[in-house]
Each structure stands twice: as C-alpha cells, then as structure tokens.
Design an enzyme around this catalytic site. Sequence first.
Site, PDB file in Angstrom:
ATOM      1  N   ASP A 191       0.856  -1.189   0.000  1.00  0.00           N
ATOM      2  CA  ASP A 191       0.000   0.000   0.000  1.00  0.00           C
ATOM      3  C   ASP A 191       0.890   1.237   0.000  1.00  0.00           C
ATOM      4  OD1 ASP A 191      -1.920   2.106   0.876  1.00  0.00           O
ATOM      5  OD2 ASP A 191      -3.243   0.377   1.082  1.00  0.00           O
ATOM      6  N   MET A 192       0.448   2.261  -0.701  1.00  0.00           N
ATOM      7  CA  MET A 192       1.261   3.483  -0.781  1.00  0.00           C
ATOM      8  C   MET A 192       1.378   4.191   0.568  1.00  0.00           C
ATOM      9  SD  MET A 192       2.213   3.387  -3.816  1.00  0.00           S
ATOM     10  CE  MET A 192       3.058   4.944  -3.992  1.00  0.00           C
ATOM     11  N   TYR A 231      -6.434  11.592   2.906  1.00  0.00           N
ATOM     12  CA  TYR A 231      -6.045  10.317   2.293  1.00  0.00           C
ATOM     13  C   TYR A 231      -5.473  10.550   0.891  1.00  0.00           C
ATOM     14  CZ  TYR A 231      -6.152   5.675   0.344  1.00  0.00           C
ATOM     15  OH  TYR A 231      -5.781   4.510  -0.265  1.00  0.00           O
ATOM     16  N   THR A 290      -0.035  14.877 -13.917  1.00  0.00           N
ATOM     17  CA  THR A 290      -1.351  15.050 -14.528  1.00  0.00           C
ATOM     18  C   THR A 290      -1.594  16.464 -15.032  1.00  0.00           C
ATOM     19  OG1 THR A 290      -3.700  15.202 -13.942  1.00  0.00           O
ATOM     20  CG2 THR A 290      -2.165  15.332 -12.131  1.00  0.00           C
ATOM     21  N   GLU A 332      -4.173  17.970 -14.484  1.00  0.00           N
ATOM     22  CA  GLU A 332      -4.881  18.683 -13.416  1.00  0.00           C
ATOM     23  C   GLU A 332      -3.957  19.687 -12.714  1.00  0.00           C
ATOM     24  OE1 GLU A 332      -8.167  18.576 -11.810  1.00  0.00           O
ATOM     25  OE2 GLU A 332      -8.593  17.965 -13.863  1.00  0.00           O
ATOM     26  N   TYR A 383      -6.666  16.600  -4.936  1.00  0.00           N
ATOM     27  CA  TYR A 383      -6.005  15.651  -5.843  1.00  0.00           C
ATOM     28  C   TYR A 383      -4.823  16.331  -6.515  1.00  0.00           C
ATOM     29  CZ  TYR A 383      -5.130  13.038 -10.152  1.00  0.00           C
ATOM     30  OH  TYR A 383      -4.526  12.367 -11.189  1.00  0.00           O
ATOM     31  N   LYS A 410      -0.677  15.965  -6.207  1.00  0.00           N
ATOM     32  CA  LYS A 410       0.140  15.604  -7.382  1.00  0.00           C
ATOM     33  C   LYS A 410       1.225  16.660  -7.631  1.00  0.00           C
ATOM     34  CE  LYS A 410      -1.682  11.742  -9.201  1.00  0.00           C
ATOM     35  NZ  LYS A 410      -0.958  10.556  -9.673  1.00  0.00           N
TER      36      LYS A 410
HETATM   37  P1  NAP Z   1      -7.153   4.195 -11.702  1.00  0.00           P
HETATM   38  O1  NAP Z   1      -7.785   3.337 -12.740  1.00  0.00           O
HETATM   39  O2  NAP Z   1      -8.017   4.888 -10.699  1.00  0.00           O
HETATM   40  O3  NAP Z   1      -6.087   3.270 -10.912  1.00  0.00           O
HETATM   41  C1  NAP Z   1      -5.509   3.691  -9.708  1.00  0.00           C
HETATM   42  C2  NAP Z   1      -4.704   2.547  -9.145  1.00  0.00           C
HETATM   43  O4  NAP Z   1      -4.110   2.965  -7.900  1.00  0.00           O
HETATM   44  C3  NAP Z   1      -5.536   1.294  -8.817  1.00  0.00           C
HETATM   45  O5  NAP Z   1      -4.768   0.154  -9.108  1.00  0.00           O
HETATM   46  C4  NAP Z   1      -5.737   1.418  -7.323  1.00  0.00           C
HETATM   47  O6  NAP Z   1      -6.000   0.187  -6.680  1.00  0.00           O
HETATM   48  C5  NAP Z   1      -4.375   1.967  -6.926  1.00  0.00           C
HETATM   49  N1  NAP Z   1      -4.349   2.556  -5.586  1.00  0.00           N
HETATM   50  C6  NAP Z   1      -5.152   3.518  -5.082  1.00  0.00           C
HETATM   51  N2  NAP Z   1      -4.825   3.785  -3.801  1.00  0.00           N
HETATM   52  C7  NAP Z   1      -3.787   2.973  -3.499  1.00  0.00           C
HETATM   53  C8  NAP Z   1      -3.015   2.765  -2.334  1.00  0.00           C
HETATM   54  N3  NAP Z   1      -3.248   3.440  -1.200  1.00  0.00           N
HETATM   55  N4  NAP Z   1      -2.007   1.861  -2.356  1.00  0.00           N
HETATM   56  C9  NAP Z   1      -1.779   1.120  -3.494  1.00  0.00           C
HETATM   57  N5  NAP Z   1      -2.494   1.267  -4.617  1.00  0.00           N
HETATM   58  C10 NAP Z   1      -3.482   2.180  -4.625  1.00  0.00           C
HETATM   59  O7  NAP Z   1      -6.233   5.317 -12.375  1.00  0.00           O
HETATM   60  P2  NAP Z   1      -5.642   5.382 -13.858  1.00  0.00           P
HETATM   61  O8  NAP Z   1      -6.622   6.095 -14.714  1.00  0.00           O
HETATM   62  O9  NAP Z   1      -5.129   4.069 -14.237  1.00  0.00           O
HETATM   63  O10 NAP Z   1      -4.432   6.401 -13.636  1.00  0.00           O
HETATM   64  C11 NAP Z   1      -3.140   5.934 -13.270  1.00  0.00           C
HETATM   65  C12 NAP Z   1      -2.361   7.093 -12.655  1.00  0.00           C
HETATM   66  O11 NAP Z   1      -2.231   8.146 -13.595  1.00  0.00           O
HETATM   67  C13 NAP Z   1      -2.990   7.707 -11.418  1.00  0.00           C
HETATM   68  O12 NAP Z   1      -1.943   8.116 -10.572  1.00  0.00           O
HETATM   69  C14 NAP Z   1      -3.712   8.945 -11.949  1.00  0.00           C
HETATM   70  O13 NAP Z   1      -3.824   9.918 -10.941  1.00  0.00           O
HETATM   71  C15 NAP Z   1      -2.770   9.360 -13.050  1.00  0.00           C
HETATM   72  N6  NAP Z   1      -3.370  10.056 -14.193  1.00  0.00           N
HETATM   73  C16 NAP Z   1      -4.417   9.498 -14.856  1.00  0.00           C
HETATM   74  C17 NAP Z   1      -4.926  10.132 -15.965  1.00  0.00           C
HETATM   75  C18 NAP Z   1      -6.084   9.545 -16.740  1.00  0.00           C
HETATM   76  O14 NAP Z   1      -6.686  10.281 -17.529  1.00  0.00           O
HETATM   77  N7  NAP Z   1      -6.378   8.254 -16.593  1.00  0.00           N
HETATM   78  C19 NAP Z   1      -4.363  11.347 -16.405  1.00  0.00           C
HETATM   79  C20 NAP Z   1      -3.269  11.864 -15.712  1.00  0.00           C
HETATM   80  C21 NAP Z   1      -2.772  11.204 -14.614  1.00  0.00           C
HETATM   81  P3  NAP Z   1      -7.519  -0.416  -6.572  1.00  0.00           P
HETATM   82  O15 NAP Z   1      -7.706  -1.219  -7.846  1.00  0.00           O
HETATM   83  O16 NAP Z   1      -7.435  -1.243  -5.350  1.00  0.00           O
HETATM   84  O17 NAP Z   1      -8.452   0.730  -6.479  1.00  0.00           O
HETATM   85  O1  G4F Z   2     -13.825  12.104 -15.937  1.00  0.00           O
HETATM   86  P1  G4F Z   2     -13.522  13.070 -14.869  1.00  0.00           P
HETATM   87  O2  G4F Z   2     -13.919  12.699 -13.480  1.00  0.00           O
HETATM   88  O3  G4F Z   2     -11.962  13.346 -14.972  1.00  0.00           O
HETATM   89  P2  G4F Z   2     -11.035  14.531 -14.434  1.00  0.00           P
HETATM   90  O4  G4F Z   2     -11.625  15.230 -13.273  1.00  0.00           O
HETATM   91  O5  G4F Z   2     -10.659  15.371 -15.611  1.00  0.00           O
HETATM   92  O6  G4F Z   2      -9.775  13.718 -13.900  1.00  0.00           O
HETATM   93  C1  G4F Z   2      -9.202  12.662 -14.674  1.00  0.00           C
HETATM   94  O7  G4F Z   2      -8.225  13.187 -15.529  1.00  0.00           O
HETATM   95  C2  G4F Z   2      -7.103  13.794 -14.854  1.00  0.00           C
HETATM   96  C3  G4F Z   2      -6.158  14.318 -15.948  1.00  0.00           C
HETATM   97  O8  G4F Z   2      -6.561  15.597 -16.350  1.00  0.00           O
HETATM   98  C4  G4F Z   2      -6.426  12.756 -13.989  1.00  0.00           C
HETATM   99  F1  G4F Z   2      -5.348  13.318 -13.375  1.00  0.00           F
HETATM  100  C5  G4F Z   2      -7.415  12.227 -12.955  1.00  0.00           C
HETATM  101  O9  G4F Z   2      -6.796  11.187 -12.206  1.00  0.00           O
HETATM  102  C6  G4F Z   2      -8.621  11.639 -13.689  1.00  0.00           C
HETATM  103  O10 G4F Z   2      -8.189  10.510 -14.409  1.00  0.00           O
HETATM  104  O11 G4F Z   2     -14.187  14.476 -15.190  1.00  0.00           O
HETATM  105  C7  G4F Z   2     -13.971  15.134 -16.415  1.00  0.00           C
HETATM  106  C8  G4F Z   2     -14.880  16.362 -16.489  1.00  0.00           C
HETATM  107  C9  G4F Z   2     -14.817  17.250 -15.251  1.00  0.00           C
HETATM  108  O12 G4F Z   2     -14.777  18.586 -15.658  1.00  0.00           O
HETATM  109  C10 G4F Z   2     -16.125  16.983 -14.528  1.00  0.00           C
HETATM  110  O13 G4F Z   2     -16.629  18.071 -13.773  1.00  0.00           O
HETATM  111  O14 G4F Z   2     -16.229  15.898 -16.572  1.00  0.00           O
HETATM  112  C11 G4F Z   2     -17.023  16.680 -15.714  1.00  0.00           C
HETATM  113  N1  G4F Z   2     -18.228  15.913 -15.363  1.00  0.00           N
HETATM  114  C12 G4F Z   2     -19.492  16.265 -15.697  1.00  0.00           C
HETATM  115  N2  G4F Z   2     -20.352  15.385 -15.190  1.00  0.00           N
HETATM  116  C13 G4F Z   2     -18.268  14.776 -14.657  1.00  0.00           C
HETATM  117  C14 G4F Z   2     -19.617  14.441 -14.541  1.00  0.00           C
HETATM  118  N3  G4F Z   2     -17.282  14.013 -14.126  1.00  0.00           N
HETATM  119  C15 G4F Z   2     -17.652  12.873 -13.478  1.00  0.00           C
HETATM  120  N4  G4F Z   2     -16.696  12.082 -12.963  1.00  0.00           N
HETATM  121  N5  G4F Z   2     -18.971  12.511 -13.326  1.00  0.00           N
HETATM  122  C16 G4F Z   2     -19.992  13.266 -13.841  1.00  0.00           C
HETATM  123  O15 G4F Z   2     -21.169  12.934 -13.695  1.00  0.00           O
END
Ligand code: NAP
Ligand code: G4F
Length: 359
Positions: free
Chosen positions: A60-61, A97, A127, A129, A152, A156
């Site tokens: 765990d992280m 957290y 990210t 973000e 978040y 980051k």
């Molecule tokens: P995700 O599907 O939410 O996966 C997150 C992973 O982190 C899961 O395996 C989760 O485990 C694990 N995790 C959460 N808390 C933990 C803890 N305390 N200890 C160990 N493992 C833990 O996210 P993702 O979309 O693959 O994104 C991967 C990374 O890139 C993340 O750091 C995210 O913030 C970053 N990121 C994502 C995007 C995007 O658009 N997808 C963009 C920019 C950056 P569980 O399966 O148990 O939940």
């Molecule tokens: O899909 P989202 O929750 O992604 P968000 O907030 O952009 O974050 C994701 O991308 C980031 C990279 O830019 C990562 F770092 C992060 O870990 C994650 O993977 O929301 C996208 C947009 C937001 O503006 C939100 O307000 O969609 C809008 N939205 C509108 N309705 C919604 C909803 N988002 C969610 N989750 N659920 C809704 O019903």
Amino acid sequence: MSRRVALITGITGQDGSYLAEFLLAKGYEIHGIVRRNSDFTSKRIDRLLTNPAVTTHYGDMVDVSSLHTLLIRTQPTEIYNLAAQSHVQVSFNVPDYSAEVNALGALRILSLVKEIGLASRFYQASTSELFGGLPGTVPQSEATTFMPRSPYAAGKLFAYWTVRNYREAYDMFAVNGILFNHESPRRGRTFVTKKISQAVARIARDEQDTLVLGNLDAERDWGYAPEYVEAMWLMMQQERPEDYVVGTGVTTTVRRFVELCFAEVNIHLDWIRDDKLEIGVDSRSGKPLVKTDPRYLRPLEVEHLQADPTKIAQEIGWRARTNVAELARIMVRYDLAYSDYGFEDAVPEDAISRWRKQP
Ligand code: NAP
Ligand code: G4F
C-alpha cells in the site's frame, strides 16, 4: 540482454493493466503492488496472472514497510508509480487520504530507492490537473504555470516537485509524465467518459432511462489509454530524465462527448436549458435522455484542458493516434457488446448492430 524488471504501483487500474501488457510484450519481468480490498480488484489483470513473468504483491502506498520490503525483494530496474486516489471530485471528500497516497506515496518510494541505493529509474504519473485554473494559458505545455484546483491536484503537485528535486539533488533518473485525460473501455465507471459510454449502451438496450451528469461545459483533451502507456515507457528509455506533456492537442466539451457517444447508437440530442439545469432530449422521440444535477458539480472546477504535446513529438516521436470521435466509438461499441465490466479484446460486430437504433 540486461535485466528488465518493472515494479508497477496501481497495476489493477486502467493504466496499470495496459502498461503491464505492454511491458510483458517487451520481455519484462513484472511486479505489481495490489492493496487489500474487501473483494477482488484484479479484474483488469486477471488474464495476466497465469503468466510466470507477472507477480502481484500486497502493499500500500501508505505503508512504508511494504514498499521497503518490495523494493528490496524485487530490485526493479524501472518503477512506474501509477497508484493514486485518482478521482478529482472524491479528493474533496477524502483530502487527507488523497494527499497521503498521491503526494507522500511518491516521496516514500523515491526516498527508499535513494536510501537502499537502487539504480531504479522512476516514472511519476503526473497530470494535466496540475495546470488547473490559470485563465488564458492554453494550450498547456511543460512551461505552463501550475495552479491546482483540488486536493487531488495539490497532492500531485507535491509529487511533481519531489521528482524534480530528487532528480537534481541525487542525480536520479526520475521523470514526470504530465498526462492529459486518457480513456478506454477499462476506464473506471465513475469517470465521465465511461459513465457516458456505459449509460448510452444501457439506454440503447432499454436498461436505463436517463444519464445524469454535472458540468457539461468542461473541456478535456481526451486520448486513448493504450497509446499513453507507450509514452510512459518511452520517457523511461531516454538518455536523460526529462518531464513531458502527453495529450492529443485537441479539446472537447463533456456535452460534445455525450453527443458523439449517442451518435454511435443513432440517437441525436437537442439541448433544452431550464433555469440552471439542462436536459438532452432525443430529437426523434422527444424523450429526455440526459439531465444535469448539481450533485455532480465540484467545489472548484478545471474548465479547460488542452495539451501542447510538441516536446514529446519532437524529442521522442510519440503522437496520439486516436481522436475523440474514435475514442467514443471504441468505448460505446465495447459497452454495447459487454454489459458487464469485462476486459475482452474483441468486440463482435453482431453484438453492436443488434443495439444500434435504425437511423
Ligand atoms: P485508476 O484506474 O483509478 O487506478 C488507480 C490505481 O491505484 C488502482 O490500481 C488502485 O487500486 C491503486 N491505488 C489507489 N490507492 C492505493 C493505495 N493506497 N495503495 C496502493 N495502490 C493504490 O487510475 P488510472 O486512470 O489508471 O491512472 C493511473 C495514474 O495516472 C494515477 O496516478 C492517476 O492519478 C494518473 N493520471 C491518470 C490520468 C487519466 O486520464 N487516466 C491522467 C493523468 C494522470 P484499486 O484497484 O485497489 O483501487
Ligand atoms: O472524468 P472526470 O472525473 O476526470 P477529471 O476530473 O478530468 O480527472 C481525470 O483526468 C485527470 C487528468 O486531467 C487525472 F489526473 C485524474 O486522475 C482523472 O483521471 O471528469 C472530467 C470532467 C470534469 O470537468 C467533470 O466536472 O467531466 C465533468 N463531469 C461532468 N459530469 C463529470 C460528470 N465528471 C464525473 N466524474 N462525473 C460526472 O457525472
């Protein structure tokens, strides 16, 4: 050939599962950290677990001793730190957290790597973000000023600077991949693209009446996740450690993504604004299919994200290959074929055509 051992935190997540597949194909030995949950969370990687090159370990992280043990036992040549409390809206509910995992998690690993004396290269899942809400700064590049707008993103940001400090202070190979949103059929169902694509498939199958969303005007630079894990790996193979922005360069509103997904099932929407709320109605039947609800609005919003991926294109040659319309198609087609949250590769054509409404 030299030893290639990858340690992936967050291996059970969207990116972790694609990265594990990508590295396996390159001949890596893979170790993944899995945290304890009340049920199995390995669905995205289940089919990899019979491969002798893949081992998962509880850890765990927030648990330094588990990280310490795993680093010593696995001696990774590359560490991909993908674990995070990755939901922006939820980070307002669990800010401590989120900071523990997203900020201190990276620090813990970097500090252990240094103290143990490992030569591991380190990738940090930074990210878009980070850019947050500075008006007028689009598109966003490595030189753009950060202004995080959530616990978040603030966490980051700490991790981002920790990577840079360790790189400079201790001459470590540590890099930030500043990734813009990337999606896939494996995306978690609480993120907006998957919520939309799955609802569209369910509405087409008459299993759901409406899709309820928050801010329809937010703009995101959405790419296709399997392409983004390749960018992570490429950054780790460079001669010098550098940070890179990774995105498509094109931004799209949530509203437009909704329209693209519904178009895949031959439904076209008309939008009706009613005070602050908005309704998307089927232009043929007049049935309300999309509604907004303030429940999904965030205390702070990031309104506009758009990557300037020039640096990674010029220095590494990486480019996004899937546009947002293709992404919507991939996701809806998957959800039409599989009502469960499965991870099959192929999508049979008949399973899709069955649910597409006649134009
Ligand atoms: P995700 O599907 O939410 O996966 C997150 C992973 O982190 C899961 O395996 C989760 O485990 C694990 N995790 C959460 N808390 C933990 C803890 N305390 N200890 C160990 N493992 C833990 O996210 P993702 O979309 O693959 O994104 C991967 C990374 O890139 C993340 O750091 C995210 O913030 C970053 N990121 C994502 C995007 C995007 O658009 N997808 C963009 C920019 C950056 P569980 O399966 O148990 O939940
Ligand atoms: O899909 P989202 O929750 O992604 P968000 O907030 O952009 O974050 C994701 O991308 C980031 C990279 O830019 C990562 F770092 C992060 O870990 C994650 O993977 O929301 C996208 C947009 C937001 O503006 C939100 O307000 O969609 C809008 N939205 C509108 N309705 C919604 C909803 N988002 C969610 N989750 N659920 C809704 O019903």
